[in-house]
Design an enzyme around this catalytic site. Structure first.
Site, PDB file in Angstrom:
ATOM      1  N   ASP A 248      83.316  70.839  12.921  1.00 26.20           N
ATOM      2  CA  ASP A 248      82.745  71.673  13.981  1.00 26.20           C
ATOM      3  C   ASP A 248      83.499  72.996  13.974  1.00 26.20           C
ATOM      4  O   ASP A 248      84.655  73.057  13.569  1.00 26.20           O
ATOM      5  CB  ASP A 248      82.896  70.996  15.353  1.00 26.20           C
ATOM      6  CG  ASP A 248      81.947  71.589  16.398  1.00 26.20           C
ATOM      7  OD1 ASP A 248      80.883  70.979  16.652  1.00 26.20           O
ATOM      8  OD2 ASP A 248      82.251  72.667  16.941  1.00 26.20           O
ATOM      9  N   CYS A 336      67.792  70.194  18.662  1.00 25.70           N
ATOM     10  CA  CYS A 336      67.673  70.253  20.123  1.00 25.70           C
ATOM     11  C   CYS A 336      66.842  71.460  20.543  1.00 25.70           C
ATOM     12  O   CYS A 336      66.870  71.868  21.697  1.00 25.70           O
ATOM     13  CB  CYS A 336      69.047  70.274  20.779  1.00 25.70           C
ATOM     14  SG  CYS A 336      70.070  71.619  20.220  1.00 25.70           S
TER      15      CYS A 336
END
Ligand code: SAH
Length: 392
Positions: A248, A336
């Site tokens: 990340d 998303c």
């Protein structure tokens, strides 16, 4: 329920009325004929061109969405109104959320409360007041929450871009009680901590909660968790897989993920702070191989017009994920972005699979957890896709 003659009245055109009749709560500025003496954030009476009542809505003076319907009746939007709506939201979670002290208690339109998000982390609540109406109603919302839940603390994470459209400030504010630096809770049999004041979203991502368990049924061997955030997938898989690499770009998210791994005595997770878009090609050229690859990127587009560029982005990362996967391996591909439909995403992944000569079997086509309810007539409430494939 009572009719309040003093409430301002907003007259809208037939197009808006038809939209309301078809079950959608948004009325656009261009469909407002006359906003009367409505003030920003007022709960108003909405009427059609002939004066027939359509219901009660929150009025916004600056957003393209001028009205968000709260009810199809004449309604006084007071503390009692919020208690009623929140009671039914809470009852649904009590019935359907298992094995978790953290869940979304209010999912805006999905709970007939447009503009309001409430996430629960055990005894603590995080609210987001996304429009002028909910911002103005903050006191009633907080009182209603305090009545139903008796929380140790309530914080408003109003540091969200959506509020700019409403001419509302970006801010994080403790509204009740206290919010510790780290809040601890159980989810899916694991121990978690979250930074409710400063973490991404309201602390952690709660919408993948059920998908973590689903993916655990298939995942094995060496796992690569791309866009790992605070470690949702990584930590769920560490217990059943050989090793997990979590990547990340946010050092803060990774720090929380590491704490969570330690709290659960999971020692087979490696964390890399890196840009996935640069990190993946490196793994491909180094001929690395994994049995499970997860890609859960941020929304590549927040608008319909950005869909093509987003499709290229999704294809790129899925292509790389496929290049890293062994035969028999598992690909978990999420999006998303509401503007990227499930059909769009399937098409993009099919095209990536063809490009690298791999065949995929669809194991599961999943969406957001049940505590982020989808309203049938409001497609915007369905945003998360989580697709699980087997590489043949
Ligand atoms: N899978 C996570 C949620 C991911 S949300 C979970 O289940 O908790 C998307 C994540 O992508 C965020 O944590 C964000 O920090 C990260 N991110 C955004 N752009 C990135 C990039 N280019 N490279 C790596 N990480 C990125």
């Amino acid at each position: 329920m009572s009719s309040n003659t003093e409430r301002p009245t907003v007259r809208v055109n037939m197009k808006a009325a038809d939209r309301v009749f078809s079950g959608h709560p948004w009325i656009f500025t261009s469909d407002v004929i006359n906003a009367g003496d409505s003030q920003p954030g007022d709960a108003v009476r909405v009427v059609d061109p002939r004066g027939r009542a359509l219901g009660t809505a929150h009025y916004s003076s600056t957003s393209m969405i001028a009205l968000r319907m709260l009810s199809l009746h004449a309604e006084t939007v007071d503390e009692a109104f919020f208690v009623k709506r929140l009671e039914s939201a809470l009852a649904m979670r009590k019935r359907l959320v298992t094995e978790s002290e953290a869940y979304r208690l209010v999912h805006a339109e999905g709970d007939l409360l447009p503009g309001l998000i409430v996430d629960r982390y055990g005894e603590w609540l995080v609210v987001q007041l996304l429009d002028q109406g909910m911002d103005k109603a903050a006191e009633n919302v907080v009182n209603a929450l305090a009545q139903l839940i008796i929380p140790a603390g309530i914080v408003a994470r109003n540091d969200v871009p959506a509020r700019a459209k409403e001419n509302l400030p970006q801010e994080t504010k403790v509204l009740r009680g206290e919010i510790p630096e780290r809040v601890h809770f159980q989810m899916n049999g694991l121990r978690w901590s979250a930074d409710l004041m400063g973490g991404q979203k309201t602390g952690i991502y709660l919408d993948q909660r059920e998908n973590y368990l689903a993916v655990r049924r298939y995942a094995r061997g060496k796992v690569l968790d791309c866009f790992s955030g605070t470690g949702g997938f990584a930590l769920h898989l560490a217990g059943t897989c050989e090793m997990v690499e979590a990547v990340d770009s946010s050092p803060a998210a990774l720090a929380t993920a590491k704490e969570n791994a330690e709290a659960n005595s999971l020692r087979n997770v490696q964390f890399h702070a890196a840009n996935v878009l640069e990190y993946m090609p490196g793994l491909v050229s180094a001929r690395k191989r994994y049995d499970t690859v997860i890609v859960d990127p941020p929304a590549f587009t927040k608008s319909r017009s950005g869909r093509e560029g987003a499709a290229r982005g999704y294809k790129e990362i899925n292509l790389r994920a496929l290049r890293l996967l062994e035969t028999g391996g598992t690909l978990v591909s999420c999006s998303c972005s509401h503007h990227m439909s499930e059909a769009d995403l399937l098409e993009v992944i099919a095209s990536a699979a063809l490009d690298c000569g791999k065949q995929l079997r669809v194991l599961e086509r999943r969406t957001q957890s049940i505590d982020h309810p989808i309203l049938l007539t409001v497609p915007e409430t369905h945003y998360l896709k989580c697709l699980i494939f087997e590489v043949l």
